[in-house]
Design a protein around this motif. Structure first.
Motif, PDB file in Angstrom:
ATOM      1  N   MET A 177      -4.534   5.267  -5.313  1.00 14.69           N
ATOM      2  CA  MET A 177      -3.450   5.687  -4.419  1.00 14.69           C
ATOM      3  C   MET A 177      -3.446   4.930  -3.089  1.00 14.69           C
ATOM      4  O   MET A 177      -2.550   5.132  -2.267  1.00 14.69           O
ATOM      5  CB  MET A 177      -3.563   7.197  -4.104  1.00 14.69           C
ATOM      6  CG  MET A 177      -3.836   8.083  -5.285  1.00 14.69           C
ATOM      7  SD  MET A 177      -2.465   8.183  -6.432  1.00 14.69           S
ATOM      8  CE  MET A 177      -3.222   9.203  -7.710  1.00 14.69           C
ATOM      9  N   ALA A 178      -4.437   4.069  -2.873  1.00 16.27           N
ATOM     10  CA  ALA A 178      -4.571   3.397  -1.580  1.00 16.27           C
ATOM     11  C   ALA A 178      -3.306   2.613  -1.229  1.00 16.27           C
ATOM     12  O   ALA A 178      -2.806   1.825  -2.032  1.00 16.27           O
ATOM     13  CB  ALA A 178      -5.770   2.456  -1.607  1.00 16.27           C
ATOM     14  N   GLY A 179      -2.794   2.862  -0.033  1.00 16.34           N
ATOM     15  CA  GLY A 179      -1.632   2.131   0.454  1.00 16.34           C
ATOM     16  C   GLY A 179      -0.298   2.589  -0.085  1.00 16.34           C
ATOM     17  O   GLY A 179       0.734   1.984   0.208  1.00 16.34           O
ATOM     18  N   MET A 180      -0.299   3.647  -0.872  1.00 16.36           N
ATOM     19  CA  MET A 180       0.946   4.112  -1.479  1.00 16.36           C
ATOM     20  C   MET A 180       1.716   5.050  -0.557  1.00 16.36           C
ATOM     21  O   MET A 180       1.131   5.780   0.242  1.00 16.36           O
ATOM     22  CB  MET A 180       0.671   4.856  -2.790  1.00 16.36           C
ATOM     23  CG  MET A 180       0.399   3.970  -3.969  1.00 16.36           C
ATOM     24  SD  MET A 180       0.472   4.958  -5.482  1.00 16.36           S
ATOM     25  CE  MET A 180       0.087   3.703  -6.687  1.00 16.36           C
ATOM     26  N   SER A 181       3.028   5.050  -0.725  1.00 21.95           N
ATOM     27  CA  SER A 181       3.865   6.053  -0.070  1.00 21.95           C
ATOM     28  C   SER A 181       3.669   7.389  -0.772  1.00 21.95           C
ATOM     29  O   SER A 181       3.122   7.450  -1.882  1.00 21.95           O
ATOM     30  CB  SER A 181       5.340   5.648  -0.166  1.00 21.95           C
ATOM     31  OG  SER A 181       5.778   5.681  -1.528  1.00 21.95           O
ATOM     32  N   GLY A 182       4.114   8.454  -0.128  1.00 24.59           N
ATOM     33  CA  GLY A 182       3.985   9.772  -0.737  1.00 24.59           C
ATOM     34  C   GLY A 182       4.705   9.867  -2.069  1.00 24.59           C
ATOM     35  O   GLY A 182       4.190  10.445  -3.032  1.00 24.59           O
TER      36      GLY A 182
END
Length: 250
Positions: A177-182
């Protein structure tokens, strides 16, 4: 330790100039479960993943995967046995389409040689499994999209798809999930939930909402040791875990 443990780690050690990054670490992952690893920065989570894949050697202990002792196996051999690490298995070919990236991964794993006299678009042995994988990750609509034009979240999903192309028995996911938008995180959580039980998954993740919604069991690492393993409810209520985090998010 049970009969359906696909991964058994026993007293695993990794030293860096006297510093114990992995300190007599022991844990098990059951077949078909999603097992999350959490812990503060510097707890040894990524070091553990690298030891499991063979990217770095261990200084002691055992890694038993699907009944085999991996201690002397190389990184490619471990991958061939079904241990797949997402996000560092391969670099994405940015100018190729999503389908072309998956097709290359299928080709590499199956040992197909390149046949320059035959159109790859007509090769069912490559295209059928590639399309099946795209359907699993719900990337079929983007099959002909160049990778460079994908969102960060879609590229992360594609990297998982490439891991699935190796026909893994177990997926090792290091902070997907690193760097992902919600919105992208929610979408990936849905994809991983759909993959649960069909694949054994070891997940390292800082997003606690993702961890507690996905994990069957959670192990908490602190200074290279697992201080607790249990269900999400057991970990949430564990006083030692609370003290280790001092109220901070992993």
């Amino acid at each position: 330790m049970t009969a359906n443990d696909i991964l058994i780690v026993e007293n695993l050690v990794k030293r860096y100039d006297g510093l114990l990054a992995t300190d007599e670490l022991s844990l098990t992952v059951r077949e078909g479960e999603l097992h999350a690893i959490i812990g503060p920065n510097g707890a040894g989570k990524t070091t553990l993943i690298k030891q499991l894949t063979g990217e770095i050697p261990s200084d002691g202990g055992k890694i038993i995967f699907n009944g085999r002792n991996l201690r002397r196996h190389s990184e490619p051999k471990r991958s061939h046995l079904g241990l797949a690490r997402s996000f560092q298995i391969t670099s994405l070919f940015q100018n190729f389409t999503v389908l072309e990236n998956i097709r290359l991964a299928v080709q590499a794993h199956s040992g197909h040689s390149f046949q320059f006299w035959k159109k790859v678009d007509e090769n069912k042995k490559l295209n059928e499994p590639a399309h099946k994988i795209l359907q699993e990750l719900e990337l079929e609509e983007q099959a002909n999209t160049p990778v460079y034009s994908l969102s960060h979240g879609a590229q992360r999903q594609l990297e998982i798809a490439i891991a699935l192309a190796t026909k893994p028995k177990m997926l090792l996911l290091d902070e997907p999930m690193a760097g992902m938008s919600g919105e992208d995180s929610e979408r990936l959580i849905e994809r991983l939930a759909a993959l649960k039980s069909r694949y054994s998954i070891l997940l390292i993740e800082h997003d606690m909402d993702a961890v507690f919604s996905l994990a069957d069991r959670i192990s908490v690492l602190v200074y290279g040791r697992a201080i607790a393993t249990g269900t999400p409810d057991e970990i949430r209520d564990n006083e030692e875990v609370r003290q280790a985090y001092l109220g901070e998010e992993s």
